[in-house]
Design a protein around this motif. Structure first.
Motif, PDB file in Angstrom:
ATOM      1  N   TYR B 176       9.351 -28.637  31.913  1.00  0.00           N
ATOM      2  CA  TYR B 176       9.727 -29.314  33.142  1.00  0.00           C
ATOM      3  C   TYR B 176       8.892 -28.812  34.332  1.00  0.00           C
ATOM      4  CZ  TYR B 176      12.556 -30.807  37.066  1.00  0.00           C
ATOM      5  OH  TYR B 176      12.961 -31.350  38.249  1.00  0.00           O
ATOM      6  N   PHE B 177       8.882 -27.503  34.516  1.00  0.00           N
ATOM      7  CA  PHE B 177       8.173 -26.966  35.678  1.00  0.00           C
ATOM      8  C   PHE B 177       6.663 -27.058  35.527  1.00  0.00           C
ATOM      9  CE2 PHE B 177      12.252 -24.927  36.631  1.00  0.00           C
ATOM     10  CZ  PHE B 177      12.354 -25.305  37.951  1.00  0.00           C
ATOM     11  N   LEU B 178       6.217 -26.952  34.296  1.00  0.00           N
ATOM     12  CA  LEU B 178       4.780 -27.035  34.068  1.00  0.00           C
ATOM     13  C   LEU B 178       4.247 -28.374  34.565  1.00  0.00           C
ATOM     14  CD1 LEU B 178       2.623 -25.288  32.721  1.00  0.00           C
ATOM     15  CD2 LEU B 178       2.889 -26.680  30.700  1.00  0.00           C
ATOM     16  N   SER B 179       4.930 -29.439  34.188  1.00  0.00           N
ATOM     17  CA  SER B 179       4.460 -30.758  34.600  1.00  0.00           C
ATOM     18  C   SER B 179       4.467 -30.842  36.127  1.00  0.00           C
ATOM     19  CB  SER B 179       5.336 -31.838  33.977  1.00  0.00           C
ATOM     20  OG  SER B 179       6.613 -31.808  34.550  1.00  0.00           O
ATOM     21  N   ASP B 180       5.479 -30.204  36.713  1.00  0.00           N
ATOM     22  CA  ASP B 180       5.611 -30.254  38.159  1.00  0.00           C
ATOM     23  C   ASP B 180       4.511 -29.463  38.853  1.00  0.00           C
ATOM     24  OD1 ASP B 180       7.231 -31.494  39.970  1.00  0.00           O
ATOM     25  OD2 ASP B 180       8.221 -29.604  40.506  1.00  0.00           O
ATOM     26  N   VAL B 181       4.233 -28.277  38.304  1.00  0.00           N
ATOM     27  CA  VAL B 181       3.218 -27.418  38.887  1.00  0.00           C
ATOM     28  C   VAL B 181       1.857 -28.111  38.811  1.00  0.00           C
ATOM     29  CG1 VAL B 181       1.931 -25.307  38.491  1.00  0.00           C
ATOM     30  CG2 VAL B 181       4.412 -25.254  38.505  1.00  0.00           C
ATOM     31  N   PHE B 182       1.595 -28.717  37.670  1.00  0.00           N
ATOM     32  CA  PHE B 182       0.327 -29.416  37.525  1.00  0.00           C
ATOM     33  C   PHE B 182       0.189 -30.550  38.526  1.00  0.00           C
ATOM     34  CE2 PHE B 182      -0.798 -26.885  34.173  1.00  0.00           C
ATOM     35  CZ  PHE B 182      -2.036 -27.247  33.690  1.00  0.00           C
ATOM     36  N   PHE B 183       1.283 -31.267  38.670  1.00  0.00           N
ATOM     37  CA  PHE B 183       1.256 -32.330  39.657  1.00  0.00           C
ATOM     38  C   PHE B 183       0.929 -31.758  41.026  1.00  0.00           C
ATOM     39  CE2 PHE B 183       4.041 -33.715  43.107  1.00  0.00           C
ATOM     40  CZ  PHE B 183       3.370 -34.874  43.477  1.00  0.00           C
ATOM     41  N   GLY B 184       1.612 -30.655  41.355  1.00  0.00           N
ATOM     42  CA  GLY B 184       1.410 -30.057  42.669  1.00  0.00           C
ATOM     43  C   GLY B 184      -0.044 -29.683  42.897  1.00  0.00           C
TER      44      GLY B 184
END
Lengths: 268, 251, 303, 311
Positions: B176-184
């Protein structure tokens, strides 16, 4: 205490850590910054007009990914695994019936996990740095930043792993605690104003990095409670380092203390 | 022109007794100042609630706390043969687990929505609110069902990957956070809104905006987000079918 | 015939777990013997329809194992070998859950759960959380969940593993009771030979995925007249020496039993005479039927 | 280090989990040789095993090996080998890595680790499988690997918790032989098992645990003889049962004689087995009786156990 038991535990658990299938998944996760760097660099070279600064990108990767995500995740899993894996798999009996003190056992496994994680995290950071800065390797300030980043990541790994080792020794749901702590507490409270932010480990780690102004690296966090994004009020570097070392020692010491006192029953 | 006095100066305030221990609380007071809007229920309120990352974080914690072991525990304790020695199909088994988790998630999504509406009706004393926004109940019910289903399948998928619930929990949060961090990172560098499609959270928020009639944060058609999330669900079903085997290869 | 299999083959990849198994199993209790890895568990899983055989066909109480595994699962109670439970439940909830999953109404399942838990001897402990159960109690619990929906056939995979002697006797008595009086047929897979000896009327021995022997237990244990087993107290050395001198074949097992193969020329009396001359007491003396262990070792082909 | 002669001693040993009784007031000394530990599930066998291997701390009393306490005293494990009950391994290592890792924890040099793990693997017959992952081992191989890790450092005290569980008869024979082979002079071996014939195959010396207490200890026959109130029954099958009975009714040690017509046996109840069997052996040899079978229905561990736990 002689070093021999510690070293034998270290060697043994280093082998088990390397062998585990899950380790491979985490290695894959750690390689992501490098892939990211390659993609960004290719993109940058393809369209030079967009004025992307390699160093800025690197600091984004370090802050957004390595420090606030990778280090937390790896420390959480490997730290809690130190005792919880042995208890869950009922293998604790084997080392427990060897001439190795419980302190040496915990510290040896801790050292094995930490050194493995340091290799993973630092290598991937250095490699992504080299890729992103390939064209400007002579830029001295960049190297200084790299050094500080490595220090922050290194201290982060050491300190968080110690904390989660402690959590693993006595909490049944150590992962749940850890996730709340990492992504609930650390991720939010570090942006609180005033004294409150000093209650996070992340605060001290960020204090090691130069000039962290408001919001740098912040927006790519969870975006949780955005209105809380206040500026960081850094602690002096020396104080930060001393605090981190003390915290690590306290966590590791407590872990040893708890572990040598507690009896582990397998659910029989 | 006034000349400031140099050296020692007096302090003009008056002392109020020691309050140091409460410093921390003061910080919190500062933060909670936005809370006065709390009872102002309108569609925007629903949009804010259902699109908030806080809600998603709480759902994530429920998934970690009670969902990570759903299948991993059965694998660890070899309970699958017990289930499948009954007249039970795989889809019954998965359906049961899905239902259990979705129930808890709906407690966080559907139930508050219904409460908001009831409160509003109660305080307003008329049904004007529903007459003004007749689509609202359908929207939030639809959205609650969608997000709960998505997260349930997501949890079951990762829980079926191994016998260790801690590992499943870590994977759930990590993905979950990985996808978010990458987006960021990508968005921070390229400012290209289409990157929101790689983040689970952003996709969910885009879609919640679409469901509840708000303006999405990014200018990307919601149908893409829908497709991405649906693809994850389909993948989950496929993996579950492969992973849940009654008889493992014996030693 | 309750169970019939014809030429069933099953492989895990390159490993042939079942290699042309043909067998018939009738009424009552039947034992399934074989070393670890002989294919016992695989056979049970094929019978339950968990695994689909590569070739061959079979019927369980008239239900086709390929097409009608649901029909089979309704009439079969299965007790798996591995330790299995669901953490966080108590025994009643656990047993009732599986009754419900078998298709019993909820209230009936609950009532029935109490009954079977009493039957397997967990009555006192039935409200305790399963995580606090000992290995032996978990074993009884597995039997309870296999019985809860009143099956017509029970498949028991290593039912006495982890049990203490008393518990083992009790469970074996339960199994004997079920199979002889309650009209439930039982197929027991075990490698504790005495379990099979005590409970079963017929026997199938598997080895390397093949049926090595099958039939009535009594018929399989043929009588060998010249073999005696004895236990003696005293210094047995001279005694054994004297026996060997009289051209007997003598074997001593690890547990202190002396096996004597008497030649034609010698009788039982001679054994006692030699014993008395050597100054020892014979405390145990039986004409050996082929013991199950010997049968097992012979059919499986290793000793 | 002088091999042999180490005793495991428990003195008024007790253990509670919260308010659940695990073991209570156990005083015992386990001496060299093989000792079997018996008891029903939940009797405290496992608790006792864990206490003497330092995995649990005594609530009361002491447990010592060679007069040294066991809890938090890792040095003691140079001389103790333990084979746990649970089927648990570091599954992703090979048998050799598992063994050498644990030997490393015992503090041997690299060369000695290699040497000892080779020897231990050969002893349990796992040389060929040593470089495969444990994940792929069969039950018997896993059990033998567990035993090999317990004996690789040649401990003076070997403690085996249910070493025969889950094995087929052939693997069981191998393991029994291994354990017997290990019992060289002066070494102490403690084995627990649920299945009585297994213990009988290993040793005559047993400790019986029940309801957290030690019910009996010593030689199984000796224990049997101690129970005076419970006479022995001997069944003799012979063509002339009444003739045989007539020769015994005059003896003071014979308490009763019964005839089982269907089996064709005579059941003697005696108080003194030595005298009885001596006489029986003589009669069978001399006086023209054709004795077909002699059995003692209750001369095994099962009956001792049943009797003592009051079944």
């Amino acid at each position: 205490m002689s070093m021999a038991p510690f070293l034998s535990v270290y060697r043994f658990s280093a082998k088990i850590v390397r062998r585990s299938k899950r380790t491979k998944v985490f290695i894959a996760v750690s390689v992501l910054p490098v892939i990211l760097a390659v993609v960004l660099q290719i993109n940058r070279l393809a369209s030079p007009g967009r004025g992307l600064d390699g160093l800025a990108v690197f600091s984004n990767v370090v802050m957004g990914f390595c420090l606030q995500f990778l280090v937390l995740l790896l420390s959480l899993f490997f730290g809690t695994s130190i005792t919880a894996d042995e208890v869950d798999n009922k293998t604790l009996t084997y080392p427990a019936t060897r001439p190795v003190s419980k302190t040496a056992f915990i510290l040896g496994k801790y050292a094995a996990s930490v050194s493995f994680l340091l290799v993973l995290v630092l290598t991937s950071t250095v490699v992504s740095f080299l890729i992103l800065m390939a064209d400007r390797l002579s830029y001295g300030a960049a190297w200084a930043f790299l050094g500080k980043s490595l220090a922050a990541l290194g201290f982060g790994t050491i300190c968080y792993t110690a904390l989660f080792t402690l959590a693993g020794t006595f909490l049944k749901k150590s992962i749940l605690f850890g996730l709340f702590f990492c992504f609930g507490w650390e991720n939010v409270v570090q942006y609180f104003p005033g004294t409150t932010q000093k209650f996070t480990i992340m605060h001290y780690l960020k204090s090691l990095l130069p000039g962290m102004e408001a919001g740098v690296g912040g927006t790519e966090g969870t975006g949780l409670l955005k209105f809380l994004l206040f500026r960081q009020e850094p602690t002096p570097v020396v104080t930060a380092v001393i605090t981190l070392v003390i915290l690590t020692a306290v966590f590791a010491g407590l872990a040893c203390w708890v572990f040598s006192r507690k009896e582990y029953l397998f659910d029989e | 022109m006034a000349i400031a006095e140099r050296g020692y100066t007096h302090w003009p305030g008056s002392l109020e007794g020691g309050r140091r221990p409460w410093r921390v609380l003061e910080d919190f007071q500062e933060m909670l100042k936005g809370a006065d809007k709390f009872l102002h229920i309108n569609p925007a309120y629903f949009q804010a609630y259902y699109g908030s990352s806080f809600l998603i974080f709480m759902m994530l914690m429920i998934m970690v706390g009670s969902g990570s072991g759903l299948i991993a525990d059965d694998l660890r304790h070899n309970s699958l043969p017990l289930y499948f020695s009954r007249p039970l199909r795989k889809r019954d088994y998965v359906g049961g687990k899905f239902g259990a988790l979705a129930f808890f998630l709906l407690l966080l999504t559907l139930v508050p929505g219904i409460l908001f509406i009831l409160l509003k009706l109660l305080f307003a004393g008329s049904f004007a609110f529903l007459a003004d926004y007749p689509w609202l109940p359908f929207s939030f019910i639809g959205w609650s069902v969608f997000i709960s289903s998505f997260f349930s399948l997501y949890t079951l998928l990762l829980s079926s990957l191994g016998r260790n619930r801690r590992y499943a929990a870590i994977l759930m949060v990590a993905a979950y956070f990985l996808s978010d961090v990458f987006f960021g990172i990508f968005y921070g560098i390229f400012h290209e809104p289409a990157f929101c499609l790689i983040s689970v959270q952003m996709n969910l928020r885009q879609l919640s905006a679409a469901f509840l009639g708000a303006k999405p944060q990014f200018d990307v058609p919601w149908i893409y987000s829908f497709l991405v999330l649906s693809a994850v669900m389909v993948a989950a079903v496929l993996v579950l079918r492969r992973k849940i085997r009654v008889a493992e290869v014996i030693r | 015939m309750n169970i019939e299999l014809r030429d069933v083959q099953f492989s895990y990849g390159p490993v042939k777990a079942l290699d042309g198994v043909t067998l018939q199993i009738g009424e009552g209790a039947c034992g399934l013997l074989g070393p670890n890895g002989a294919g016992k568990s695989t056979l049970l899983k094929v019978l339950l329809g968990f695994l689909r055989p590569d070739t061959g066909e079979g019927l369980v109480l008239g239900h086709d194992i390929r097409k009608d595994s649901f029909g089979i699962r309704r009439v079969v109670g299965y007790m798996p070998e591995d330790d299995c439970f669901i953490p966080g439940l108590d025994a009643v909830a656990f047993t009732a859950l599986f009754g419900e999953l078998s298709g019993m109404p909820r209230a009936e399942a609950m009532k029935r759960a109490h009954d079977v838990l009493y039957y397997v001897g967990l009555g006192e402990a039935r409200y305790r959380n399963l995580e606090t159960y000992s290995a032996g109690m978990k074993q009884r619990l597995k039997l309870a969940q296999a019985l809860v929906h009143d099956p017509k056939i029970l498949f028991l995979d290593e039912p006495t593993a982890n049990l203490d002697p008393q518990g083992r006797t009790e469970i074996l008595e339960l199994i004997a009771d079920i199979s002889s009086k309650k009209d439930i047929h039982v197929l027991i897979s075990s490698h504790i030979l005495t379990d099979i000896e005590q409970t079963c009327g017929s026997l199938v021995i598997l080895n390397k995925g093949k049926v090595a022997a099958q039939g009535e237990l009594a018929a399989l244990r043929e009588v060998r007249f010249s073999l005696y087993e004895l236990k003696a107290k005293g210094e047995t050395g001279p005694f054994l020496e004297a026996l060997r001198h009289g051209e007997c074949r003598v074997e001593e097992t690890e547990d202190g039993i002396i096996k004597i193969y008497l030649p034609e020329a010698m009788g039982r009396r001679d054994v006692f005479r030699l014993a008395e001359e050597s100054g020892i007491q014979i405390r145990h003396f039986v004409k050996s039927r082929t013991s199950l262990e010997d049968l097992f070792a012979r059919t499986v082909g290793v000793d | 280090m002088i091999p042999g002669g180490l005793a495991v001693r428990a003195d008024k040993l007790g253990k509670w989990y919260g308010n659940v009784l695990g073991l209570s007031d156990v005083s015992i000394e386990i001496r060299p040789g093989i000792t079997g530990l018996l008891g029903p599930n939940g009797a405290g066998k496992s608790t006792f095993m864990k206490l003497i291997t330092g995995q649990l701390r005594p609530s009361i009393g002491t447990v010592t090996i060679d007069n040294q306490p066991v809890w938090n005293n890792p040095e003691i494990f140079r001389r103790v080998g333990f084979c746990p009950e649970q089927d648990a391994f570091y599954e992703d290592t090979t048998g050799r890595e598992f063994l050498s890792g644990l030997l490393g924890l015992s503090g041997y040099s690299a060369a000695e680790v290699r040497d000892r793990s080779d020897r231990a693997l050969a002893f349990v017959g796992l040389e060929d499988a040593a470089d495969r992952l444990i994940r792929g081992y069969s039950r018997g191989m896993r059990q033998r690997l567990k035993i090999s890790q317990a004996i690789a450092h040649e401990p003076d005290i070997l403690i085996l918790d249910e070493p025969l569980n889950g094995l087929d008869p052939l693997s069981k024979r191998k393991v029994i032989k291994l354990i017997k082979d290990y019992r060289t002079e002066g070494r102490t071996v403690l084995v627990s098992s649920h299945v009585l014939p297994e213990i009988e195959a290993l040793t005559q010396s047993i400790v019986l645990v029940h309801q957290g207490k030690i019910l009996a200890e010593g030689d199984i026959h000796y224990i049997r003889d101690l129970i005076d109130a419970h006479p022995h029954v001997v069944a003799v099958k012979t063509g002339d049962g009444r003739g045989l009975a007539a020769k015994f009714v005059g003896e003071a040690d014979v308490l009763s004689v019964r005839f089982d017509e269907t089996e064709g046996t005579v059941l003697f109840e005696t108080r003194n087995r030595d005298r009885f069997f001596e006489r029986l052996t003589r009669l069978a040899a001399d006086e023209g009786l054709d004795v077909e079978e002699i059995t003692s229905p209750d001369d095994n561990l099962q009956s001792v156990f049943d009797y003592l736990v009051g079944k």
